[in-house]
Scaffold this active site. Structure first.
Site, PDB file in Angstrom:
ATOM      1  N   ASN A  27       1.386  -1.102   0.104  1.00  0.00           N
ATOM      2  CA  ASN A  27       0.192  -0.252  -0.183  1.00  0.00           C
ATOM      3  C   ASN A  27       0.956   1.404  -0.427  1.00  0.00           C
ATOM      4  OD1 ASN A  27       0.281   0.986   3.174  1.00  0.00           O
ATOM      5  ND2 ASN A  27      -0.835  -1.295   3.116  1.00  0.00           N
TER       6      ASN A  27
ATOM      7  N   ASP B 198      -3.542  -6.367   5.023  1.00  0.00           N
ATOM      8  CA  ASP B 198      -5.608  -6.860   5.451  1.00  0.00           C
ATOM      9  C   ASP B 198      -4.635  -8.752   5.018  1.00  0.00           C
ATOM     10  OD1 ASP B 198      -6.021  -5.012   7.505  1.00  0.00           O
ATOM     11  OD2 ASP B 198      -7.121  -4.237   6.340  1.00  0.00           O
TER      12      ASP B 198
ATOM     13  N   LYS C 263       7.755 -17.373 -10.994  1.00  0.00           N
ATOM     14  CA  LYS C 263       7.017 -16.777 -11.485  1.00  0.00           C
ATOM     15  C   LYS C 263       6.097 -16.622 -12.193  1.00  0.00           C
ATOM     16  CE  LYS C 263       7.413 -12.847 -14.616  1.00  0.00           C
ATOM     17  NZ  LYS C 263       8.485 -12.191 -16.003  1.00  0.00           N
TER      18      LYS C 263
ATOM     19  N   PHE D  49      -4.675   3.279  15.208  1.00  0.00           N
ATOM     20  CA  PHE D  49      -4.579   4.941  13.692  1.00  0.00           C
ATOM     21  C   PHE D  49      -6.125   3.755  13.576  1.00  0.00           C
ATOM     22  CE2 PHE D  49      -1.479   7.923  12.947  1.00  0.00           C
ATOM     23  CZ  PHE D  49      -1.014   7.729  13.698  1.00  0.00           C
TER      24      PHE D  49
ATOM     25  N   LYS E 290     -13.759  -0.242  15.102  1.00  0.00           N
ATOM     26  CA  LYS E 290     -11.819  -0.742  15.839  1.00  0.00           C
ATOM     27  C   LYS E 290     -11.334  -0.289  17.289  1.00  0.00           C
ATOM     28  CE  LYS E 290     -10.598  -0.080  10.896  1.00  0.00           C
ATOM     29  NZ  LYS E 290      -9.981   0.571  10.005  1.00  0.00           N
TER      30      LYS E 290
ATOM     31  N   LYS F  38     -10.782  -3.720  18.537  1.00  0.00           N
ATOM     32  CA  LYS F  38      -9.501  -4.337  18.830  1.00  0.00           C
ATOM     33  C   LYS F  38      -9.114  -4.202  20.686  1.00  0.00           C
ATOM     34  CE  LYS F  38      -8.357  -2.899  13.680  1.00  0.00           C
ATOM     35  NZ  LYS F  38      -7.134  -3.298  12.688  1.00  0.00           N
TER      36      LYS F  38
HETATM   37  O1  PMT Z   1       2.900   6.040   6.442  1.00  0.00           O
HETATM   38  P1  PMT Z   1       2.440   7.320   6.076  1.00  0.00           P
HETATM   39  O2  PMT Z   1       2.986   7.937   4.731  1.00  0.00           O
HETATM   40  O3  PMT Z   1       3.049   8.340   6.723  1.00  0.00           O
HETATM   41  O4  PMT Z   1       0.516   7.297   6.393  1.00  0.00           O
HETATM   42  C1  PMT Z   1      -0.129   7.636   7.790  1.00  0.00           C
HETATM   43  C2  PMT Z   1      -1.027   6.463   7.706  1.00  0.00           C
HETATM   44  C3  PMT Z   1      -2.232   7.286   6.758  1.00  0.00           C
HETATM   45  C4  PMT Z   1      -0.111   5.177   7.138  1.00  0.00           C
HETATM   46  C5  PMT Z   1      -1.185   6.203   9.047  1.00  0.00           C
HETATM   47  O5  PMT Z   1      -1.569   7.617   9.290  1.00  0.00           O
HETATM   48  C6  PMT Z   1      -2.426   5.152   9.109  1.00  0.00           C
HETATM   49  O6  PMT Z   1      -3.631   6.063   9.152  1.00  0.00           O
HETATM   50  N1  PMT Z   1      -2.551   3.971   9.922  1.00  0.00           N
HETATM   51  C7  PMT Z   1      -3.055   2.602   9.914  1.00  0.00           C
HETATM   52  C8  PMT Z   1      -2.498   1.928   8.543  1.00  0.00           C
HETATM   53  C9  PMT Z   1      -4.022   1.297   8.309  1.00  0.00           C
HETATM   54  O7  PMT Z   1      -3.489  -0.153   8.538  1.00  0.00           O
HETATM   55  O8  PMT Z   1      -5.790   1.874   9.694  1.00  0.00           O
HETATM   56  P2  PMT Z   1      -6.717   0.468   9.089  1.00  0.00           P
HETATM   57  O9  PMT Z   1      -7.809   1.089   9.684  1.00  0.00           O
HETATM   58  O10 PMT Z   1      -6.503  -0.115   8.558  1.00  0.00           O
HETATM   59  O11 PMT Z   1      -6.354  -0.380  10.493  1.00  0.00           O
HETATM   60  C10 PMT Z   1      -6.390   0.385  11.590  1.00  0.00           C
HETATM   61  C11 PMT Z   1      -5.426  -0.462  12.804  1.00  0.00           C
HETATM   62  O12 PMT Z   1      -4.600  -1.672  13.108  1.00  0.00           O
HETATM   63  C12 PMT Z   1      -3.776   0.459  13.152  1.00  0.00           C
HETATM   64  O13 PMT Z   1      -3.218   0.686  13.711  1.00  0.00           O
HETATM   65  C13 PMT Z   1      -2.887  -1.220  12.163  1.00  0.00           C
HETATM   66  O14 PMT Z   1      -1.648  -0.255  12.285  1.00  0.00           O
HETATM   67  C14 PMT Z   1      -3.304  -2.137  12.194  1.00  0.00           C
HETATM   68  N2  PMT Z   1      -3.562  -3.226  11.574  1.00  0.00           N
HETATM   69  C15 PMT Z   1      -4.757  -3.018  10.849  1.00  0.00           C
HETATM   70  C16 PMT Z   1      -4.291  -4.087   9.340  1.00  0.00           C
HETATM   71  C17 PMT Z   1      -3.626  -5.487  10.853  1.00  0.00           C
HETATM   72  N3  PMT Z   1      -3.373  -6.401   9.722  1.00  0.00           N
HETATM   73  N4  PMT Z   1      -3.060  -5.453  11.374  1.00  0.00           N
HETATM   74  C18 PMT Z   1      -2.925  -4.048  12.501  1.00  0.00           C
HETATM   75  O15 PMT Z   1      -2.391  -4.598  13.370  1.00  0.00           O
END
Ligand code: PMT
Length: 410
Positions: free
Chosen positions: A218, A287, A297, A332, A346, A350
């Site tokens: 991503n 995810d 390949k 986040f 979330k 979580k």
């Molecule tokens: O890296 P930058 O370019 O500075 O951009 C910043 C950002 C947009 C990445 C950051 O601000 C941000 O939003 N980070 C979270 C991205 C994310 O995966 O969001 P989510 O809503 O899908 O996940 C929610 C939370 O679960 C997040 O804290 C994530 O780290 C966590 N997560 C998600 C998927 C996963 N498999 N395991 C996780 O722990």
């Protein structure tokens, strides 16, 4: 006047170090240069002497330029020591505690931060012995600015080209606390309110391989998470930063663990979790991953196209949330619609203490920018909305709340 002692070792990238000296001198930084004998074969000491306006030291038994024992004098004088370019040889020597010339004895004797900018052939850089030496030094607090990928002087293509002088200079300014990005901003000392605390921070994307040449990932640049890690270290915390592949210099004074896949990130987080007081999860882990990664390949199949079967990755923060104990967990939420509603869901799912919600479709916010627009949401539904600001400022606001929550829990 801040003092930088620059060690120059024998590689073609020596010429770039001349530009580094010039840049630092323009910033009113005093630069003393130590060259190895091999470095002096690439660029004349006179070049560095002229640019730094200081005598250049080339070996321990040369003419004495300082009244004290010379390597000790320079070791004490340095606010930051930099080795650029750093060959595999110098990295190996420092990692093994060898001190047999002016540069290695000075590195051994200094209490200043040491920043190393490797430059070498890609195969040398990737050699497990060199990587082990780098890791050993990182574990001991030496800082590294990663080499770049590209065409190398030897004709090979790959990682090994020394970082650009401007980038190294910016990192030096940050270590000196002189701010690399906005030097006009008022400088206030960071509060030491995280001294004695251990923080686990994640940053960047993860990468899921499809086959040996393709992957899913991503747009995360790591800027948000790196800002949090850097600010936490400045506030006295012992920080472990688990980082997906990004193109950012490692923050000063932070232990960085590099990972690739979401599973790798989970493993690294679980290892650091037991000892930490708080987690800030700014990474954007994938995810999904391939249900079955192809060993070879994948070939084109004409008009029929191909179907990739994906399976869900583990949710890292939810896994940590299940065993969080007294720790503070900040996640986040990256959304493109229904920001508050999805973020609140979330927090509950979580088991978080706070979520930093950002609408990544909004201009000035989200992926790969220096700014963000965030809303802090707590489990009781209380919210703080903020205007657009630098990610470095967002980082400090998050840490203000982390400090409050750690204190409230204890
Ligand atoms: O890296 P930058 O370019 O500075 O951009 C910043 C950002 C947009 C990445 C950051 O601000 C941000 O939003 N980070 C979270 C991205 C994310 O995966 O969001 P989510 O809503 O899908 O996940 C929610 C939370 O679960 C997040 O804290 C994530 O780290 C966590 N997560 C998600 C998927 C996963 N498999 N395991 C996780 O722990």
């Amino acid at each position: 006047m801040a003092s930088v002692v620059l060690g120059v070792t024998g590689g073609i990238a020596c010429y770039k170090s001349a530009a580094l000296v010039s840049f630092l001198v323009k910033k009113d930084i005093e630069v003393d240069v130590i060259m190895t004998k091999n470095a002096a074969e690439f660029v004349s000491p006179l070049t560095f002497q002229t640019l730094s306006k200081n005598p250049v030291t080339t070996d321990t038994f040369g003419s004495i330029k300082y009244w004290e024992v010379e390597h000790i004098a320079l070791a004490k004088k340095a606010d930051v020591m930099v080795i650029a370019p750093a060959t595999a040889d110098i990295i190996g020597k420092i990692a093994c505690g060898i001190a047999d010339d002016m540069l290695t004895t000075t590195v051994m004797a200094t209490k200043a931060k040491v920043l190393i900018a490797p430059a070498m052939n890609v195969n040398m850089y990737e050699n497990p012995i060199v990587q082990e030496n780098i890791q050993k030094l990182k574990d001991r607090g030496y800082l590294f600015i990663e080499p770049e990928e590209g065409l190398l002087a030897c004709g090979d293509v790959g990682k090994g080209r020394m970082a650009e002088p401007e980038e190294i200079a910016e990192y030096i300014l940050k270590i000196l606390g002189e701010g690399g990005e906005d030097t006009s901003a008022p400088r206030t000392a960071a509060p030491r309110d995280l001294a004695g605390k251990r923080l686990l921070v994640t940053a960047g994307p993860t990468v899921e391989d499809i086959d040996p040449v393709r992957y899913i990932s991503n747009r995360s640049s790591g800027k948000m998470g790196y800002s949090v890690a850097e600010a936490a270290a400045a506030r006295g915390a012992e920080v472990t930063l688990v980082s997906g592949p990004v193109n950012l210099p490692e923050p000063a004074g932070v232990k960085v663990v590099h990972v690739r896949s979401t599973q790798d990130m989970l493993d690294a987080c679980e290892e650091a979790f037991d000892d930490c007081d708080a987690v800030v999860k700014a990474a954007a882990p994938c995810d999904f991953r391939m249900a079955h990664k192809s060993e070879h390949k994948i070939k084109k199949k004409g008009d029929d196209g191909i179907t990739l079967t994906l399976e869900e990755n583990p949710d890292i923060i939810a896994t940590l949330g299940k065993k969080k104990g007294n720790r503070v967990l900040v996640g986040f939420a990256a959304e493109t619609r229904n920001l508050e509603q999805f973020a609140k869901e979330k927090i509950r799912k979580k088991n978080l203490d706070m979520i930093v919600a950002n609408n990544v479709a909004q201009p000035g916010a989200g992926f790969d920018r220096d700014t963000n627009i965030v809303t802090f949401i707590k489990p009781d539904g209380s919210m703080e909305k903020f205007d657009q600001m630098q990610k470095t400022q967002v980082a400090d606001l998050i840490l203000d709340r982390v400090v409050e929550m750690i204190n409230a829990k204890n």
